[in-house]
Write a protein that holds these residues in place. Structure first.
Motif, mmCIF file in Angstrom:
data_model
loop_
_atom_site.group_PDB
_atom_site.id
_atom_site.type_symbol
_atom_site.label_atom_id
_atom_site.label_comp_id
_atom_site.label_asym_id
_atom_site.label_seq_id
_atom_site.Cartn_x
_atom_site.Cartn_y
_atom_site.Cartn_z
ATOM 1 N N GLY A 96 -18.006 6.630 8.810
ATOM 2 C CA GLY A 96 -17.096 5.483 8.725
ATOM 3 C C GLY A 96 -16.870 4.771 10.054
ATOM 4 N N ASP A 97 -16.004 3.773 10.033
ATOM 5 C CA ASP A 97 -15.730 2.868 11.150
ATOM 6 C C ASP A 97 -15.357 3.640 12.418
ATOM 7 N N ILE A 98 -15.995 3.306 13.549
ATOM 8 C CA ILE A 98 -15.804 4.055 14.799
ATOM 9 C C ILE A 98 -14.862 3.329 15.774
ATOM 10 N N GLY A 145 -20.666 0.401 9.912
ATOM 11 C CA GLY A 145 -20.262 -0.794 10.659
ATOM 12 C C GLY A 145 -18.910 -0.634 11.320
ATOM 13 N N ASP A 146 -18.497 -1.681 12.074
ATOM 14 C CA ASP A 146 -17.289 -1.658 12.912
ATOM 15 C C ASP A 146 -17.389 -0.614 14.019
ATOM 16 N N PHE A 147 -18.405 -0.809 14.861
ATOM 17 C CA PHE A 147 -18.548 0.012 16.070
ATOM 18 C C PHE A 147 -17.525 -0.378 17.126
ATOM 19 N N GLY A 206 -20.537 -4.513 10.269
ATOM 20 C CA GLY A 206 -19.119 -4.584 9.933
ATOM 21 C C GLY A 206 -18.560 -5.970 10.222
ATOM 22 N N ASN A 207 -17.365 -6.232 9.734
ATOM 23 C CA ASN A 207 -16.763 -7.540 10.026
ATOM 24 C C ASN A 207 -16.515 -7.732 11.520
ATOM 25 N N HIS A 208 -16.316 -6.646 12.266
ATOM 26 C CA HIS A 208 -16.092 -6.818 13.712
ATOM 27 C C HIS A 208 -17.372 -7.207 14.449
ATOM 28 N N GLU A 209 -18.532 -6.733 13.991
ATOM 29 C CA GLU A 209 -19.789 -7.204 14.587
ATOM 30 C C GLU A 209 -20.031 -8.664 14.208
ATOM 31 N N VAL A 266 -22.360 -0.508 2.149
ATOM 32 C CA VAL A 266 -21.881 -1.840 2.532
ATOM 33 C C VAL A 266 -20.600 -1.640 3.333
ATOM 34 N N HIS A 267 -20.225 -2.609 4.173
ATOM 35 C CA HIS A 267 -19.016 -2.381 4.973
ATOM 36 C C HIS A 267 -17.748 -2.381 4.126
ATOM 37 N N ALA A 268 -17.623 -3.335 3.192
ATOM 38 C CA ALA A 268 -16.354 -3.409 2.437
ATOM 39 C C ALA A 268 -16.530 -3.489 0.922
ATOM 40 N N GLY A 300 -16.696 1.416 4.319
ATOM 41 C CA GLY A 300 -15.662 1.760 5.297
ATOM 42 C C GLY A 300 -14.505 0.794 5.155
ATOM 43 N N HIS A 301 -13.980 0.302 6.274
ATOM 44 C CA HIS A 301 -13.147 -0.902 6.355
ATOM 45 C C HIS A 301 -11.691 -0.790 5.952
ATOM 46 N N TYR A 302 -11.308 0.122 5.067
ATOM 47 C CA TYR A 302 -9.997 -0.017 4.420
ATOM 48 C C TYR A 302 -8.848 0.780 5.033
HETATM 49 MN MN LIG Z 1 -13.834 -3.532 8.966
#
Ligand SMILES: [Mn+2]
Length: 306
Positions: free
Chosen positions: A10-12, A46-48, A76-79, A142-144, A255-257
């Motif tokens: 998951g998101d790091i 995603g979301d490193f 991820g959305n942050h990338e 998928v990220h979300a 991830g993401h939530y």
């Molecule tokens: Mn996210």
């Protein structure tokens, strides 16, 4: 033939120390600076970046793993936000405006990379190579949100320059697709309903638990902080917004939530692995997948935030 086994992570969010601890716990070893496992590959959700103290350190662990074939990852959305923050349109405007809110969300990444523009450019270019989703033999990632219609409309999982620019324009279908896939499914509240989010911004849409099968009302579907739950109408959802993810479909991981509490699958074939390692009390969570259709509650592995 036996399927490839994967460790999904998951998101790091810049928590490199927890990532190294997790790699050790999963019996990955570091050779010539690269973490690998003899039988397993890792899949990052995603979301490193953003939030944590170790922005570059995380990239310097995951990127060689991916480039040398020991891991895969989705974006991820942050990338995506980082790419849009640095990319300009033909008028010279940044695709993600440099307002205080955006700059503030991005400050850990900015301070790690902003004194070396070629290094920053290189990492942004690398972010663009991350696919928007993975549809593999027996498993989806998928990220979300796995939205069949939007994924099939996009066709390719690549964030092309055209898709990047179109998706930055509010109101385009590409914007809706990227927002949904990377940030989650949202539905509008009925006329006259709304609430204020934790930053005091008025909201007329809610992010939903799109995987629920038998929920009825807006409150049932609401995915967000419990302190605003009373502002969400407890009346049946109007309109055809909800997604079907059939129990016969391949297991999907995202991830993401910012989950909290006990680590468990959401359904037999859907699991979220983001347990908020970027917050005090959070965990970095993984799942070892060996080809099974039904996600096994005993195959999650985690480390506590240090
Ligand atoms: Mn996210």
């Amino acid at each position: 033939m036996k399927k490839q086994s994967y460790d999904l992570v998951g998101d790091i969010h810049g928590q490199a120390l927890e990532l190294e601890k997790l790699l050790e716990k999963l019996s990955y070893t570091k050779t010539d600076g690269v973490w690998k496992h003899t039988e397993c590959k890792m899949i990052f959700l995603g979301d490193f970046v953003d939030r944590g103290k170790y922005q570059k350190e995380v990239i310097n662990i995951v990127r060689p793993m991916i480039e040398q074939g020991h891991a895969l990852s989705v974006m991820g959305n942050h990338e995506y936000n980082a790419i849009a923050y640095y990319t300009q349109d033909s008028d010279g405007n940044h695709l993600r405006s440099h307002n205080n809110k955006h700059t503030n969300q991005h400050k850990a990444f900015l301070s790690a990379y902003d004194n070396d523009s070629s290094e920053k450019e290189d990492v942004i270019e690398w972010f663009k190579t991350l696919p928007l989703w993975l549809d593999l033999d027996g498993i989806r990632v998928v990220h979300a949100c796995w939205d069949f219609d939007l994924i099939s409309k996009l066709g390719s999982s690549e964030l092309t320059d055209d898709l990047l620019h179109q998706s930055a324009i509010t109101g385009t279908w590409q914007n809706d697709a990227i927002e949904t896939i990377l940030k989650g499914k949202e539905i509008p509240l009925p006329d006259g309903y709304g609430f204020n989010d934790k930053d005091g911004n008025p909201r007329t849409h809610i992010r939903i638990k799109y995987w629920l099968k038998d929920a009825v009302t807006y409150q049932d579907y609401f995915m967000g902080p419990s302190d605003v739950l009373n502002d969400i109408p407890d009346i049946p959802v109007v309109g055809d917004y909800l997604l079907e993810y059939d129990s016969q479909d391949k297991p999907v991981f995202f991830g993401h939530y910012w989950m909290e509490g006990k680590i468990k699958p959401l359904t037999d074939n859907i699991a979220c692995l983001d347990y908020s390692v970027a917050k005090p009390g959070g965990k970095l969570v993984s799942y070892r997948w060996d080809g099974e259709q039904r996600i096994d509650k005993d195959k999650f592995v985690f480390v506590d935030r240090g």
